[in-house]
Design an enzyme around this catalytic site. Sequence first.
Site, short mmCIF file in Angstrom:
data_model
loop_
_atom_site.label_atom_id
_atom_site.label_comp_id
_atom_site.label_asym_id
_atom_site.label_seq_id
_atom_site.Cartn_x
_atom_site.Cartn_y
_atom_site.Cartn_z
N ASP A 83 32.56 37.46 46.37
CA ASP A 83 33.14 38.73 46.81
C ASP A 83 32.78 39.76 45.74
O ASP A 83 32.21 39.42 44.70
CB ASP A 83 34.66 38.57 46.95
CG ASP A 83 35.27 39.73 47.72
OD1 ASP A 83 34.55 40.67 48.09
OD2 ASP A 83 36.49 39.70 47.94
N ASP A 123 38.82 33.43 44.75
CA ASP A 123 40.12 33.19 44.11
C ASP A 123 41.30 33.40 45.04
O ASP A 123 42.45 33.38 44.61
CB ASP A 123 40.28 34.09 42.88
CG ASP A 123 40.20 35.57 43.23
OD1 ASP A 123 40.01 35.90 44.42
OD2 ASP A 123 40.33 36.41 42.31
#
Length: 844
Positions: free
Chosen positions: A332, A594
């Site tokens: 990301d 995450d």
Amino acid sequence: MLPINHEFWYTPLPKLLKTLTATPKGLDQKEAINRLKIFGPNEISTTKERTVFYQLLRRLKNPLVILLLLTSLVSLLLKQTSDFFIIIVMVFMSVALDFFQEYTANQAAKKLRDSITLKAKVLREGSLRVIPVKELVPGDVVYLKAGDMIPADGRLIWENHLFINQAILTGESFPVEKNAVDLPDSQKDKPSLEVAVNSVFMGTSVISGEAHMLVCVTGDKAYLGNIAESLKQEHPPSEFELETRKFGFFLMKVTIFLVLFVLMVNIFFHRPWLETFLFALALAVGMTPEFLPMVMSVTLSRGAKNMAKKKVIVKRLSAIHDLGGMNILCTDKTGTLTEAKIQIAGHIDSSGKENERVLYLAYLNSYFETGLKNPMDEAILNHEQIKIDEWKKIDEIPFDFERRRVSVLLDNGRERMTVVKGAPEDIISICTHYENKNEGGTITPAMRNKLLDLYHQESKKGFRMLGIAWQPRSENHDKAVIDDETNLTFAGFALFYDPPKLEASKALENLKAQKIDVYILTGDSEDVTQHLCHELNISVKGILTGEEVSSLDDHSLAMRIRTTNLYCRVTPSQKRRILLELKSLGYVVGFLGDGINDAPSLYSANVGISVDTGADVAKEAADLILLQHNLDVVHDAVVEGRKIYSNIIKYLMMMTSSNFGNMFSMAGASLVIPFLPMLPTQILLNNLLYDTSQTAIPFDNVDPESTLAPQQWNLKLIVKFMLIMGPLSSIFDFLLFFIMLKVIETPPALFQTGWFMESLATQILIIFVIRTRKSIFQSKPHVFLATSALLLVGLGMVIPYTPLGSYFGFVHPPFYFFMILVGIIIVYLTSAERVKFWFYRKIA
């Protein structure tokens, strides 16, 4: 305290507290310590912990070790006492060395894994403290919030709009709402998990909300413990592990062929059967890479310790192989390519002008939602203090990646309303009206296009955006449902800016220099992401949106993936699909994530990478944990992974070429020499000294050039190297045979002693040639490797002159033999150096 009924969710909470001798304020520390001694650590033990003694004995189950021990017994029965003691001592030295090195390596790796063990917030003596999950005991009260993994089975004492993902137990992917209530007796006839709405279970995770949980069952007695073996997901074996197995079978075939050849030749010439048997057995031991598991363990463990110094904790050691071969990193952008310091840049209505009501509604939504607060929520709440004391939350619909929005139902005593925020396009699509400072009305097609144009216009400036909408509700509307997210009034957009990481551009260049392509997989729009790519000088090969990914079948997606490195507005399930397609095309893929919903992608990637500040479920699924969230740390880890891979390949090429050369020489010598070219015990001693020298390879330096490209396992290359370098060493063995038999006419004992010395010296010293593709004078070995190699060669030269030498059948070689030995070694190493250059230039 009394034993707990496993179906504790049926027991009324007051009775359960009494049974557990617990209170909503938690246990005191002394009682918790006592209970930990009684119940043991809160861990699921899918494999039994083996004692040190058992691990040592397990090495004696090796078939070759068993054969050697049986051989020593035969020697004893035939009153060959010296052979018996020599074999016994050497077997146990080999086993002890193997055990000590691998055991210490595994302990070091375990210590690193324990450093990132999951923690839980627990009430002890009325105050919250953080403890390792394994220290939880029945009677503890645990605080849960969005993103947490449930650490044990327990009852809810208090909850605030708690939604749980318990797919690991039920297979149901939709969040389940939980409530702190006692169950009526009428529910007892239904399946257990279906009715256990007042309880949460180990291994599941919190999607949104918060709660206090009374721990009832821990460890193997938890519901997950009963089905852990069936749920346990073994990580798919890496390419390195699969190819190593193939390599082992290949070596076994070569060894069996050569041993049978030598055995038949010696039987044909009517040589003593015991000596022949021992000789053949010793040859098999010499060809077998019995130290390979230990060398791999030590190499990986040392690499894991080096990575820890560079802010990377390795959870799965075998992932280091994949890290060395990784050629695509999917990530990301937030926190990786940007600073993750998101700030509100504006709050505009449908006219494009600043409007405080947009901020007010966004603040209400972010304040009252109980899901995991993302950076944009935090930016809204930190922007300015807004007085909202009069409002209270009635209900909410938590965020999910299909709807891409979150709704809260609020009331202030005068009015009740639903406030929704989420992805701008999705919010616009569920609105039928709009409002701004000057006007309001129905959203016509023209107005909808105007809103979308405004959204794209601001996105192209690099602003991330959320759409904000609302709708009044009646006083008796006390439950938030999906149907509430229709016919809304569009209030406006909240604009956010997340500055790019200045160092990210350099980190991306470093990864590119290592032949690693970075693919961006983000939920943000293509306009925002392209703006960031422009600022960081990231070349965009192609773009795919989540909508386009959904419309493509696997074959079409595979074709597009080859020319696309930017994926925007993709859901977690789409990220996982992209990873699997990349893997199917032969790429070695890393994934950096995450979030709560990144766990499937982390598990599906060849290398799953998370950060220590990530959600528990993400850290649990990852192979590596970064202690700093930036790409420089990933780059350092990749370089270390490639060094580790290089040293393992170095050992394999060294071991196979040297051992094959010796076996080839033995086979040739058996045809022309009327006695055994080396006694069985001498072969075993040679093998022990040689293997001991190789234990230093994990510590060796690696040429920088070896880390510039992904390290791909190549069994054919190793076999070709073995078939060229092995016979090369045999040529110099045969040269020594000729000199000793025809020129100086040595007796058998001196021949055996001389070849032992020459074989050991050439086998060990060749590491200085094989360890690098460059000249031995241009690449400096690690001092430990150089020292151990020279010391063990020296020891091999000295043993024949010691009292120990006679036990092995050695005699004292004359001085002139060493002149011959030194000459052969110099010419051999020089020839090997030239052949190595030719091999890497023409064949590799």
